[in-house]
Every structure is written in structure tokens, then in C-alpha cells.
Design an enzyme around this catalytic site. Structure first.
Site, PDB file in Angstrom:
ATOM      1  N   GLY A  26      24.152 -23.582  15.284  1.00  0.00           N
ATOM      2  CA  GLY A  26      25.316 -24.299  14.746  1.00  0.00           C
ATOM      3  C   GLY A  26      25.974 -25.166  15.801  1.00  0.00           C
ATOM      4  N   GLY A  29      28.264 -28.168  14.970  1.00  0.00           N
ATOM      5  CA  GLY A  29      29.490 -27.902  14.222  1.00  0.00           C
ATOM      6  C   GLY A  29      30.748 -28.026  15.056  1.00  0.00           C
ATOM      7  CD  GLN A  30      36.837 -27.151  13.929  1.00  0.00           C
ATOM      8  OE1 GLN A  30      36.636 -26.296  13.063  1.00  0.00           O
ATOM      9  NE2 GLN A  30      38.053 -27.505  14.289  1.00  0.00           N
ATOM     10  NE  ARG A  54      18.456 -30.415   5.196  1.00  0.00           N
ATOM     11  CZ  ARG A  54      18.716 -29.885   4.017  1.00  0.00           C
ATOM     12  NH1 ARG A  54      19.871 -30.116   3.434  1.00  0.00           N
ATOM     13  NH2 ARG A  54      17.845 -29.143   3.405  1.00  0.00           N
ATOM     14  CG  ASP A  71      17.366 -23.306   7.359  1.00  0.00           C
ATOM     15  OD1 ASP A  71      17.900 -22.170   7.380  1.00  0.00           O
ATOM     16  OD2 ASP A  71      17.587 -24.142   6.473  1.00  0.00           O
ATOM     17  CB  ILE A  72      20.281 -19.966  10.644  1.00  0.00           C
ATOM     18  CG1 ILE A  72      20.649 -18.786  11.544  1.00  0.00           C
ATOM     19  CG2 ILE A  72      20.856 -19.781   9.253  1.00  0.00           C
ATOM     20  CD1 ILE A  72      20.434 -19.014  12.983  1.00  0.00           C
ATOM     21  CE1 TYR A 160      33.023 -18.359   6.888  1.00  0.00           C
ATOM     22  CE2 TYR A 160      35.358 -17.958   6.490  1.00  0.00           C
ATOM     23  CZ  TYR A 160      34.329 -18.295   7.347  1.00  0.00           C
ATOM     24  OH  TYR A 160      34.612 -18.576   8.666  1.00  0.00           O
ATOM     25  CE  LYS A 164      32.273 -15.855   9.257  1.00  0.00           C
ATOM     26  NZ  LYS A 164      31.254 -16.120  10.276  1.00  0.00           N
ATOM     27  CB  ILE A 190      39.130 -23.418  15.268  1.00  0.00           C
ATOM     28  CG1 ILE A 190      38.784 -21.919  15.322  1.00  0.00           C
ATOM     29  CG2 ILE A 190      38.977 -24.082  16.631  1.00  0.00           C
ATOM     30  CD1 ILE A 190      39.678 -21.062  16.216  1.00  0.00           C
TER      31      ILE A 190
END
Ligand code: NAD
Ligand code: AKB
Length: 334
Positions: A26, A29-30, A54, A71-72, A160, A164, A190
Site C-alpha cells: 500500500g 496510499g496516503q 494499480r 495484488d495483496i 471495514y 479491523k 490521519i
């Protein structure tokens, strides 16, 4: 060994192995993008492999060290990457966040659960160390919302959040059962200016800064009194690296640390921006993300993180707003 360390594991701990060769999933990502940058500064550019799927990485990310596509959910390819680069530590940041996850719960389940399972199995087979992030999304409407305790009700209502909670349990299982040194934080929302967030409920707290500079106004998708725990990216990166560098024997918890920095309502966030941009106006049109936000804490008790590995955040709301606006103005002028 500290007598507080859990003793119910069946395997031996992979005690305090050094971090030398890192894989960041990832990484586009952010959080992953800034984490990769800081890890490359600390551990050496060639020692930090960035993994994307991607989305096109920035030139900086692509050119500052090794970059791989995967891909994970593809464990065979992950195995090849880990072996080829002789990875000893994975910062596992690939995930589907809350808002995208509620639109496509099947995707969230597949990526978040199967992805984490793949990472933990690879870690078990090769004795790797893992950072596996959780979130305030692990909590739910029955959880006390003020100063949410470390140990409390975990009954989230989003897919989600379900992934988690399951992820925290899975990580602790791999620690106790197989001795995999896996650590994780329940990140709050974040806030950052380098990479846009990837589809979460707290994204309004980033978008508001962009829109304040670009248009002088913002329509917020949660109501003005919505209060959530938040953290500025430098503190997020610091917390992530500090927990991974903490001596194992100091840790009682492993994958589920509450970490706080600041809490504010959407109205207070808008007011802090108005201090710097007096003409800024914020209006409110809550959508489906309001219900998600309403099921999360307003603030968290992070005394376990403070006591076990010395967590202390640096940024409060005024300091973050000043830094965000300064850096975003430069970025948006480029
Ligand atoms: P992000 O959405 O910005 O980045 C996630 C990355 O995962 C993306 O680059 C995406 O391309 C990648 N990805 C998605 N599906 C994939 C797949 N099948 N294979 C490989 N990669 C895939 O997320 P982020 O904000 O950087 O979050 C990183 C971690 O921190 C996640 O576990 C997230 O749940 C957690 N977290 C983030 C926040 C936050 O506010 N940003 C708060 C709490 C927890
Ligand atoms: C989201 O809103 O989904 C994330 C998170 C708090 O986990 N930012």
C-alpha cells in the site's frame, strides 16, 4: 523478559530481530507513501521496497528505491517478492477504507482479511516482523465514546471495522500461537497534504484544507458537531516507526494500541482554518458517512501506548492547520 509480556503463546517469540530489509504494501496510499519516504531516509533507500497495485506512484516514490507491483491477495507473488528482496519486516498498509468498504463490503473483506492473512502466513513461514494497522473503526456504537478505553466493547457496524477487529485478533493470535512479532496501532483519522486519502470517513478533514485554499469554501459531508480523534501525518509516521522500534519485552499489548493526538468537531476544524483564511465558509450536508462517524469515538485513552513505548504526539489542531495551509499553498501553486 518483562513479567507483563503475555505467556500464553505456544511458539517462541522472534525476539527483537533487527529491521534491515523492509517491504511496504500500500505504498502509494496516503500513509504508505510518506512512510516509505521516511523508512528510506532511516534504513537506506535500497533497503525499502515499495509495493503498489494499480495507482501510479509519484516520481519521487518510484525513483527513490525499489518498486514492485503486486495484488495483496496474490500470495505466490508476495512470496517471490519477499524472497527476492530478502525482506525481514513488512509494513502492511494495503487496505480498503471505511467509505469505499461500505460501498463494496465484499471487496473490503477480500482485500483486508485475505491480504492480512497472506502477510501473516508469510511472516510465520519466514520469521518476519509485521506492522499491521488497525483503526478507531474497530469500535462501534456501544463503545464509550469519550476517552475510549484500550480494553472495551469492539462491535463495529461497518465491514471495514469488522475486518479491523478480526485483524487485531488474528495478529494477536499469530503472536501468541506462532511467536510472530506483529505490532499495530488503532490509528485515528490521519490528516496530510502529500497524498490524498483513499476513501475513508475522515477524508473531510483533509478535503476541507484543499477546498479552503482553492475555493474559500467547503461543503462538509458530516455535521458541524461531529467530533472524531485525528492525527497529523508526522505524528502518524513517528508512532508507526516508534512502535516497531520499541523493545519487545516492554510491550503488553501488540496489535491494538489506542493512539491519540487531538480531537475536534468539524465546526472547530473550520474555525481553525478561518483563523488563517478569514473569508473561508463551511457548510454541512451529511451523507451516509455521518452514521459511520457517529459510531466511532470522540477521543481515545492512549495511556497503554504512552506507558509501554513512550508515545507522545507533537501536533495539536492550531499547529497542524498552520503547517497544512503553509505546505498545501506551496503544493497547489506548483
Ligand atoms: P489508502 O487507501 O490511502 O492506501 C491503501 C493502498 O492500498 C492504496 O494505495 C491501494 O492501491 C492499496 N490497495 C488496495 N487494494 C489492494 C490490493 N488488492 N492489493 C494491493 N494493494 C491494494 O490507505 P491509508 O490511509 O494509507 O491506510 C493505510 C492503513 O492504515 C490501512 O490499513 C488503513 O485501514 C489504516 N488506517 C488509515 C487511516 C487514515 O486516516 N488514513 C486511519 C485509520 C487506519
Ligand atoms: C477511515 O475513515 O476509514 C479511516 C479510518 C479512521 O480508519 N480514515
Amino acid at each position: 523478559m518483562n513479567e507483563n509480556v503475555r505467556t500464553d503463546r505456544m511458539g517462541d517469540y522472534m525476539s527483537d530481530r533487527k529491521i534491515e530489509k523492509i517491504l511496504v504494501t500500500g505504498s502509494v496510499g496516503q500513509i504508505g507513501s510518506e512512510l516509505t519516504e521516511e523508512l528510506r531516509n532511516r534504513y537506506g533507500s535500497d533497503n525499502v521496497v515499495a509495493m503498489g497495485r494499480r495507482t501510479k506512484p509519484s516520481e519521487e516514490l518510484l525513483n527513490s528505491g525499489p518498486f514492485v507491483w503486486c495484488d495483496i491477495t496474490d500470495r505466490d507473488k508476495l512470496n517471490i517478492i519477499v524472497d527476492e528482496y530478502e525482506v525481514d519486516t513488512i509494513f502492511h498498509m494495503a487496505a480498503i477504507l471505511s467509505a469505499v468498504g461500505e460501498k463494496n463490503p465484499q471487496l473490503a473483506y477480500r482485500v483486508n482479511m485475505n491480504g492480512l492473512y497472506n502477510i501473516l502466513e508469510i511472516a510465520r513461514e519466514r520469521e518476519l516482523r509485521i506492522f499491521g494497522p488497525s483503526s478507531i473503526a474497530a469500535f462501534g456504537p456501544e463503545t464509550p465514546r469519550d476517552n475510549t478505553p484500550q480494553e472495551t466493547v469492539l462491535r463495529p457496524r461497518t465491514m471495514y471495522g469488522v475486518t479491523k477487529v478480526a485483524g487485531e485478533l488474528l495478529c494477536d493470535y499469530y503472536f501468541n500461537r506462532f511467536g510472530v512479532d506483529v505490532r499495530g496501532l488503532r490509528y485515528p483519522g490521519i490528516i496530510s497534504y502529500k497524498t490524498l486519502p483513499g476513501g475513508g470517513t475522515t477524508d473531510y478533514a483533509v478535503a476541507i484544507y484543499y477546498e479552503a485554499i482553492k475555493h474559500g469554501r467547503y461543503t462538509c459531508f458530516v455535521g458541524p458537531e461531529t467530533m472524531l480523534p485525528m492525527m497529523y501525518m508526522p505524528d502518524c509516521i513517528k508512532a508507526t516507526i516508534d512502535i516497531m522500534e520499541a523493545p519487545l519485552e516492554n510491550l503488553v499489548h501488540h496489535s491494538d494500541f489506542n493512539v491519540g493526538a487531538m480531537s475536534f468537531s468539524a465546526r472547530e476544524l473550520a474555525a481553525s482554518i478561518k483563523e488563517f483564511i478569514p473569508e473561508f465558509e463551511c457548510s454541512y450536508e451529511p451523507d451516509f458517512r455521518q452514521a459511520i462517524a457517529d459510531s466511532w469515538p470522540k477521543s481515545v485513552d492512549d495511556s497503554a501506548a504512552r506507558n509501554e513505548w513512550g508515545w507522545v504526539p507533537q501536533y495539536d489542531l492550531p499547529a497542524m492547520t498552520e503547517d497544512m495551509l503553509y505546505n498545501l499553498r506551496i503544493k497547489l501553486a506548483e
